[in-house]
Motif scaffolding. Structure first.
Motif, PDB file in Angstrom:
ATOM      1  N   TYR A  29     -34.242  -7.046 -78.627  1.00 26.07           N
ATOM      2  CA  TYR A  29     -35.521  -6.816 -77.949  1.00 26.07           C
ATOM      3  C   TYR A  29     -36.243  -8.142 -77.739  1.00 26.07           C
ATOM      4  N   GLN A  30     -36.268  -8.977 -78.779  1.00 26.71           N
ATOM      5  CA  GLN A  30     -36.940 -10.279 -78.683  1.00 26.71           C
ATOM      6  C   GLN A  30     -36.263 -11.207 -77.675  1.00 26.71           C
ATOM      7  N   LYS A  31     -34.995 -10.969 -77.397  1.00 27.85           N
ATOM      8  CA  LYS A  31     -34.254 -11.773 -76.412  1.00 27.85           C
ATOM      9  C   LYS A  31     -34.297 -11.153 -75.021  1.00 27.85           C
ATOM     10  N   GLY A  32     -35.055 -10.054 -74.882  1.00 27.11           N
ATOM     11  CA  GLY A  32     -35.211  -9.428 -73.573  1.00 27.11           C
ATOM     12  C   GLY A  32     -34.096  -8.472 -73.208  1.00 27.11           C
ATOM     13  N   THR A  33     -33.411  -7.937 -74.222  1.00 29.74           N
ATOM     14  CA  THR A  33     -32.297  -7.021 -73.979  1.00 29.74           C
ATOM     15  C   THR A  33     -32.554  -5.702 -74.698  1.00 29.74           C
ATOM     16  N   LYS A  34     -32.285  -4.635 -74.003  1.00 27.49           N
ATOM     17  CA  LYS A  34     -32.378  -3.318 -74.626  1.00 27.49           C
ATOM     18  C   LYS A  34     -30.983  -2.975 -75.142  1.00 27.49           C
ATOM     19  N   SER A  35     -30.840  -3.007 -76.454  1.00 29.37           N
ATOM     20  CA  SER A  35     -29.550  -2.709 -77.070  1.00 29.37           C
ATOM     21  C   SER A  35     -29.744  -1.591 -78.088  1.00 29.37           C
ATOM     22  N   LEU A  36     -29.117  -0.464 -77.828  1.00 32.36           N
ATOM     23  CA  LEU A  36     -29.271   0.684 -78.710  1.00 32.36           C
ATOM     24  C   LEU A  36     -28.680   0.404 -80.079  1.00 32.36           C
ATOM     25  N   LEU A  37     -29.413   0.838 -81.109  1.00 35.60           N
ATOM     26  CA  LEU A  37     -28.871   0.782 -82.465  1.00 35.60           C
ATOM     27  C   LEU A  37     -28.105   2.072 -82.705  1.00 35.60           C
ATOM     28  N   HIS A  38     -26.927   1.933 -83.219  1.00 32.62           N
ATOM     29  CA  HIS A  38     -26.086   3.097 -83.493  1.00 32.62           C
ATOM     30  C   HIS A  38     -26.269   3.497 -84.951  1.00 32.62           C
ATOM     31  N   ASN A  39     -26.608   4.756 -85.142  1.00 29.83           N
ATOM     32  CA  ASN A  39     -26.738   5.305 -86.479  1.00 29.83           C
ATOM     33  C   ASN A  39     -25.333   5.673 -86.922  1.00 29.83           C
ATOM     34  N   LEU A  40     -24.824   4.929 -87.903  1.00 35.61           N
ATOM     35  CA  LEU A  40     -23.459   5.144 -88.370  1.00 35.61           C
ATOM     36  C   LEU A  40     -23.365   6.230 -89.429  1.00 35.61           C
ATOM     37  N   GLY A  41     -24.513   6.792 -89.785  1.00 35.93           N
ATOM     38  CA  GLY A  41     -24.504   7.878 -90.751  1.00 35.93           C
ATOM     39  C   GLY A  41     -25.429   7.598 -91.917  1.00 35.93           C
ATOM     40  N   GLU A  42     -25.533   8.602 -92.751  1.00 33.82           N
ATOM     41  CA  GLU A  42     -26.407   8.501 -93.910  1.00 33.82           C
ATOM     42  C   GLU A  42     -25.624   8.847 -95.149  1.00 33.82           C
ATOM     43  N   SER A  43     -25.983   8.150 -96.235  1.00 35.34           N
ATOM     44  CA  SER A  43     -25.312   8.404 -97.494  1.00 35.34           C
ATOM     45  C   SER A  43     -26.215   7.949 -98.625  1.00 35.34           C
ATOM     46  N   GLU A  44     -26.397   8.792 -99.595  1.00 35.60           N
ATOM     47  CA  GLU A  44     -27.155   8.499-100.811  1.00 35.60           C
ATOM     48  C   GLU A  44     -28.529   7.893-100.501  1.00 35.60           C
ATOM     49  N   GLY A  45     -29.216   8.443 -99.483  1.00 32.31           N
ATOM     50  CA  GLY A  45     -30.574   8.018 -99.161  1.00 32.31           C
ATOM     51  C   GLY A  45     -30.653   6.835 -98.205  1.00 32.31           C
ATOM     52  N   LEU A  46     -29.521   6.322 -97.790  1.00 30.51           N
ATOM     53  CA  LEU A  46     -29.517   5.180 -96.874  1.00 30.51           C
ATOM     54  C   LEU A  46     -29.022   5.593 -95.497  1.00 30.51           C
ATOM     55  N   THR A  47     -29.589   4.994 -94.475  1.00 29.88           N
ATOM     56  CA  THR A  47     -29.120   5.176 -93.102  1.00 29.88           C
ATOM     57  C   THR A  47     -28.509   3.855 -92.669  1.00 29.88           C
ATOM     58  N   TYR A  48     -27.303   3.904 -92.109  1.00 29.47           N
ATOM     59  CA  TYR A  48     -26.575   2.692 -91.726  1.00 29.47           C
ATOM     60  C   TYR A  48     -26.681   2.484 -90.215  1.00 29.47           C
ATOM     61  N   TRP A  49     -27.108   1.267 -89.806  1.00 29.78           N
ATOM     62  CA  TRP A  49     -27.352   0.924 -88.404  1.00 29.78           C
ATOM     63  C   TRP A  49     -26.430  -0.205 -87.960  1.00 29.78           C
ATOM     64  N   LYS A  50     -26.032  -0.135 -86.705  1.00 34.17           N
ATOM     65  CA  LYS A  50     -25.167  -1.188 -86.136  1.00 34.17           C
ATOM     66  C   LYS A  50     -25.591  -1.448 -84.688  1.00 34.17           C
ATOM     67  N   CYS A  51     -25.724  -2.752 -84.335  1.00 29.06           N
ATOM     68  CA  CYS A  51     -25.955  -3.156 -82.953  1.00 29.06           C
ATOM     69  C   CYS A  51     -24.672  -3.824 -82.474  1.00 29.06           C
ATOM     70  N   HIS A  52     -24.084  -3.269 -81.429  1.00 27.38           N
ATOM     71  CA  HIS A  52     -22.824  -3.818 -80.925  1.00 27.38           C
ATOM     72  C   HIS A  52     -23.037  -5.019 -79.997  1.00 27.38           C
ATOM     73  N   THR A  53     -24.304  -5.340 -79.706  1.00 30.68           N
ATOM     74  CA  THR A  53     -24.588  -6.506 -78.865  1.00 30.68           C
ATOM     75  C   THR A  53     -24.671  -7.776 -79.702  1.00 30.68           C
ATOM     76  N   CYS A  54     -25.499  -7.756 -80.760  1.00 35.32           N
ATOM     77  CA  CYS A  54     -25.713  -8.980 -81.543  1.00 35.32           C
ATOM     78  C   CYS A  54     -25.041  -8.948 -82.910  1.00 35.32           C
ATOM     79  N   GLY A  55     -24.560  -7.787 -83.333  1.00 34.53           N
ATOM     80  CA  GLY A  55     -23.884  -7.704 -84.621  1.00 34.53           C
ATOM     81  C   GLY A  55     -24.779  -7.259 -85.773  1.00 34.53           C
ATOM     82  N   PHE A  56     -26.041  -6.935 -85.485  1.00 30.38           N
ATOM     83  CA  PHE A  56     -26.950  -6.419 -86.516  1.00 30.38           C
ATOM     84  C   PHE A  56     -26.247  -5.282 -87.242  1.00 30.38           C
ATOM     85  N   ASP A  57     -26.231  -5.357 -88.573  1.00 28.28           N
ATOM     86  CA  ASP A  57     -25.517  -4.363 -89.386  1.00 28.28           C
ATOM     87  C   ASP A  57     -26.285  -4.222 -90.702  1.00 28.28           C
ATOM     88  N   LYS A  58     -27.206  -3.275 -90.738  1.00 31.09           N
ATOM     89  CA  LYS A  58     -28.085  -3.120 -91.910  1.00 31.09           C
ATOM     90  C   LYS A  58     -28.214  -1.645 -92.268  1.00 31.09           C
TER      91      LYS A  58
END
Length: 151
Positions: free
Chosen positions: A109-138
């Motif tokens: 977003y800060q770089k001027g790009t709309k890149s959807l975050l993919h919800n990879l699922g939830e486990s033990e109270g955590l939600t896992y996110w991945k951006c296939h554009t920049c590699g965000f993986d949290k």
């Protein structure tokens, strides 16, 4: 005979004068031709520069349109902070425009790009996110400790 020689001599001078005049005109024609060739070179250079500039103007107009589109698009999102401090842009309620609710990557977003975050699922109270554009993986949320219960 003197008259004939005089006429022949005058004729020779006339011929030499005509040749000199032709040489002068030829020199003037060469000078003119050189000037015309120089002018043609300058016209071709100006046309090439004009073509380059019109192409650059088209590129800049497209870039301005893209910026304007992005400015309108980014107003549809709000920055949210998810535990443990992960920033994610979420689509504002009422701004769906036919799209399902979703999140986009804050870095992109800060770089001027709309890149959807993919919800990879939830486990033990955590939600896992991945951006296939920049590699965000949290992961976001709070880890739920699993306790063992005696049977």
């Amino acid at each position: 005979m003197v008259v004939a020689e005089t006429i022949a001599g005058v004729g020779a001078f006339k011929t030499m004068f005509d040749m000199a005049k032709a040489l002068k005109e030829m020199d003037a024609a060469n000078t003119r031709n050189m000037a015309v060739m120089d002018l043609q070179d300058r016209i071709l250079a100006a046309q090439a520069a004009y073509s380059t500039l019109t192409h650059r103007i088209s590129e800049l107009e497209a870039q301005v349109k893209s910026f304007e589109t992005w400015e309108a698009e980014k107003k549809r999102y709000e920055l949210r902070k998810f535990p443990p401090g992960i920033l994610i842009y979420r689509l504002k309620p009422g701004m769906e425009n036919g799209e399902p609710p979703h999140e986009i990557c804050a870095d992109c977003y800060q770089k001027g790009t709309k890149s959807l975050l993919h919800n990879l699922g939830e486990s033990e109270g955590l939600t896992y996110w991945k951006c296939h554009t920049c590699g965000f993986d949290k992961s976001t949320g709070h880890y739920l400790a699993v306790t063992c219960r005696p049977e």
